[in-house]
Motif scaffolding. Structure first.
Motif, PDB file in Angstrom:
ATOM      1  N   SER A   7       0.835  -1.293  -0.092  1.00  0.00           N
ATOM      2  CA  SER A   7       0.091   0.121   0.111  1.00  0.00           C
ATOM      3  C   SER A   7       0.869   1.370  -0.175  1.00  0.00           C
ATOM      4  CB  SER A   7      -1.027  -0.120   1.187  1.00  0.00           C
ATOM      5  OG  SER A   7      -2.015  -1.074   1.201  1.00  0.00           O
ATOM      6  N   PRO A   8       1.511   1.482  -1.149  1.00  0.00           N
ATOM      7  CA  PRO A   8       2.401   2.712  -0.973  1.00  0.00           C
ATOM      8  C   PRO A   8       1.280   3.861  -0.996  1.00  0.00           C
ATOM      9  CG  PRO A   8       2.198   1.773  -3.224  1.00  0.00           C
ATOM     10  CD  PRO A   8       1.606   0.654  -2.434  1.00  0.00           C
ATOM     11  N   LEU A  17       7.638   6.879  -3.644  1.00  0.00           N
ATOM     12  CA  LEU A  17       8.706   6.049  -4.004  1.00  0.00           C
ATOM     13  C   LEU A  17       8.679   5.397  -5.291  1.00  0.00           C
ATOM     14  CD1 LEU A  17      10.621   4.005  -2.881  1.00  0.00           C
ATOM     15  CD2 LEU A  17       8.774   2.628  -1.977  1.00  0.00           C
ATOM     16  N   PRO A  18       7.289   5.219  -6.068  1.00  0.00           N
ATOM     17  CA  PRO A  18       7.446   4.838  -7.235  1.00  0.00           C
ATOM     18  C   PRO A  18       8.192   5.966  -8.270  1.00  0.00           C
ATOM     19  CG  PRO A  18       5.227   4.515  -6.744  1.00  0.00           C
ATOM     20  CD  PRO A  18       6.227   5.168  -5.563  1.00  0.00           C
ATOM     21  N   PHE A  26       7.767  10.664 -16.824  1.00  0.00           N
ATOM     22  CA  PHE A  26       8.275   9.398 -17.421  1.00  0.00           C
ATOM     23  C   PHE A  26       7.381   8.462 -18.121  1.00  0.00           C
ATOM     24  CE2 PHE A  26       9.444  10.299 -12.831  1.00  0.00           C
ATOM     25  CZ  PHE A  26      10.983  10.576 -13.146  1.00  0.00           C
ATOM     26  N   PRO A  27       6.800   9.274 -19.420  1.00  0.00           N
ATOM     27  CA  PRO A  27       5.793   8.665 -20.329  1.00  0.00           C
ATOM     28  C   PRO A  27       5.964   7.392 -20.416  1.00  0.00           C
ATOM     29  CG  PRO A  27       7.296  10.215 -21.512  1.00  0.00           C
ATOM     30  CD  PRO A  27       7.534  10.491 -19.903  1.00  0.00           C
ATOM     31  N   GLY A  28       4.953   6.449 -20.377  1.00  0.00           N
ATOM     32  CA  GLY A  28       5.089   5.041 -20.769  1.00  0.00           C
ATOM     33  C   GLY A  28       5.570   4.229 -19.846  1.00  0.00           C
ATOM     34  N   ARG A  29       5.775   4.692 -18.458  1.00  0.00           N
ATOM     35  CA  ARG A  29       6.632   3.878 -17.603  1.00  0.00           C
ATOM     36  C   ARG A  29       6.018   3.469 -16.436  1.00  0.00           C
ATOM     37  NH1 ARG A  29      12.021   6.330 -16.476  1.00  0.00           N
ATOM     38  NH2 ARG A  29      12.226   4.348 -15.424  1.00  0.00           N
ATOM     39  N   PHE A  30       4.698   4.070 -16.215  1.00  0.00           N
ATOM     40  CA  PHE A  30       4.077   3.892 -14.881  1.00  0.00           C
ATOM     41  C   PHE A  30       2.589   3.397 -14.961  1.00  0.00           C
ATOM     42  CE2 PHE A  30       1.281   5.602 -11.554  1.00  0.00           C
ATOM     43  CZ  PHE A  30       1.865   4.810 -10.224  1.00  0.00           C
ATOM     44  N   TYR A  31       2.498   2.414 -14.171  1.00  0.00           N
ATOM     45  CA  TYR A  31       0.906   1.805 -14.114  1.00  0.00           C
ATOM     46  C   TYR A  31       0.629   1.900 -12.606  1.00  0.00           C
ATOM     47  CZ  TYR A  31       1.017  -1.112 -18.490  1.00  0.00           C
ATOM     48  OH  TYR A  31       0.974  -1.449 -19.654  1.00  0.00           O
ATOM     49  N   LEU A  32      -0.707   2.486 -12.577  1.00  0.00           N
ATOM     50  CA  LEU A  32      -1.209   2.817 -11.382  1.00  0.00           C
ATOM     51  C   LEU A  32      -2.179   1.444 -10.949  1.00  0.00           C
ATOM     52  CD1 LEU A  32      -1.930   4.548  -8.918  1.00  0.00           C
ATOM     53  CD2 LEU A  32      -4.024   5.364 -10.259  1.00  0.00           C
ATOM     54  N   GLY A  33      -1.534   0.644  -9.994  1.00  0.00           N
ATOM     55  CA  GLY A  33      -2.242  -0.563  -9.606  1.00  0.00           C
ATOM     56  C   GLY A  33      -3.311  -0.051  -8.339  1.00  0.00           C
ATOM     57  N   LEU A  34      -4.280  -0.503  -8.547  1.00  0.00           N
ATOM     58  CA  LEU A  34      -5.349  -0.401  -7.293  1.00  0.00           C
ATOM     59  C   LEU A  34      -5.820  -1.561  -6.799  1.00  0.00           C
ATOM     60  CD1 LEU A  34      -7.055   2.472  -9.513  1.00  0.00           C
ATOM     61  CD2 LEU A  34      -5.854   2.940  -7.233  1.00  0.00           C
ATOM     62  N   GLY A  35      -6.414  -1.333  -5.730  1.00  0.00           N
ATOM     63  CA  GLY A  35      -7.238  -2.655  -4.895  1.00  0.00           C
ATOM     64  C   GLY A  35      -8.088  -2.129  -4.031  1.00  0.00           C
TER      65      GLY A  35
END
Length: 286
Positions: A43-44, A50-51, A89-98
């Motif tokens: 859970s960042p 950090l990302p 940082f185009p094209g380099r980050f995914y936001l993962g959610l839960g």
């Protein structure tokens, strides 16, 4: 989105070093070893600090959250932070959610009710985060269906390859499927199970995980105490190099696009297990 290859790393946010220079050094080495991605767990924070630090220290590594807990996060803060990372940082980050877990939510005095509806509402508030740049920590069929329509795909955690096969069927052929897989590079059963229990015991009291694993043959007996041998063997790929590699390959056979390896260490200290990460790179990336 940048090409991420077949293998990445799942690393708890608690295991990263504290100082920015140490974070940068570790991130740069992970990229140099050949991993295609890093997924930051536990859970960042929704400021995504950090990302951002990991992205800033690398040039091609794809970074994602696995996952940001919607119960602890503000959608406006998260949208702004995601936009900042997308711009830098185009094209380099995914936001993962839960959807988080009932014990943690209820410890704050709130009720863990209708979590899937909560996730749908949260997604609706993320107006500035494109669906193709977010992933969901989906386990059950309804959550996987939501991931197939409202995100780029799914980030299942603590799942066997049989779940990967079911997830692929529900997601369809085009959505991303990136399961996490714990590995321990060691053949001694007693050591492997000790390490495996240390890495999985925290999940024994989280119904989202245990209820999902009941679908794949585990029972109350497996969830008792610190977990049965079958619990560990189901969730941790351990053994010699060929055995571990074969277990991970089962996810690809079942339909995974990419596997996030969580590399376990015999060292109980909560730190980045760089010696084991290097050893895993020799097995999976050589």
């Amino acid at each position: 989105m940048n090409e991420i290859g077949r293998f990445g790393l799942w690393i708890s946010g608690r295991h990263w070093p504290a100082g920015p220079a140490a974070i940068a050094e570790a991130a740069a080495e992970i990229e140099a070893l050949g991993y295609g991605s890093v997924w930051i767990g536990s859970s960042p924070a929704d400021d995504l600090a950090l990302p951002e630090a990991v992205l800033a220290a690398t040039t091609r590594l794809v970074v994602g959250t696995s996952i940001v807990d919607i119960w602890r996060s503000d959608p406006k803060t998260l949208s702004a932070a995601t936009a900042r990372l997308r711009s830098a940082f185009p094209g380099r980050f995914y936001l993962g959610l839960g959807m988080g877990h009932a014990p943690a939510v209820e410890a704050t005095g709130r009720q863990y009710v209708r979590p899937l509806s909560k996730l749908r509402a949260f997604l609706a508030d993320l107006v500035d985060v494109p669906a193709e740049e977010r992933l969901l920590a989906a386990l059950g069929p309804k959550a996987l269906e939501l991931a197939s329509t409202s995100a780029a795909g799914a980030l299942p955690y603590l799942v066997p390859a049989a779940h990967t096969a079911d997830a692929r069927r529900i997601l369809g052929p085009d959505n991303l499927l990136i399961p996490e897989q714990k590995i321990f590079l060691g053949s001694d059963p007693a050591t492997a199970r000790t390490v495996g229990r240390r890495g999985t015991a925290i999940y024994l009291n989280l119904p989202n995980y245990t209820n999902n694993l009941r679908r794949y043959g585990l029972t109350d007996d497996d969830f008792a105490g610190e977990g049965s041998d079958r619990w560990v063997n189901t969730l941790v790929a351990w053994g010699d190099d060929e055995m571990v590699r074969a277990r991970v390959e089962e996810h690809f056979t079942a339909g995974a696009d990419h596997v996030a390896l969580q590399v376990l260490s015999a060292n109980p200290a909560p730190q980045l297990p760089m010696p084991e990460i290097r050893a895993a790179a020799r097995i999976f990336l050589s």
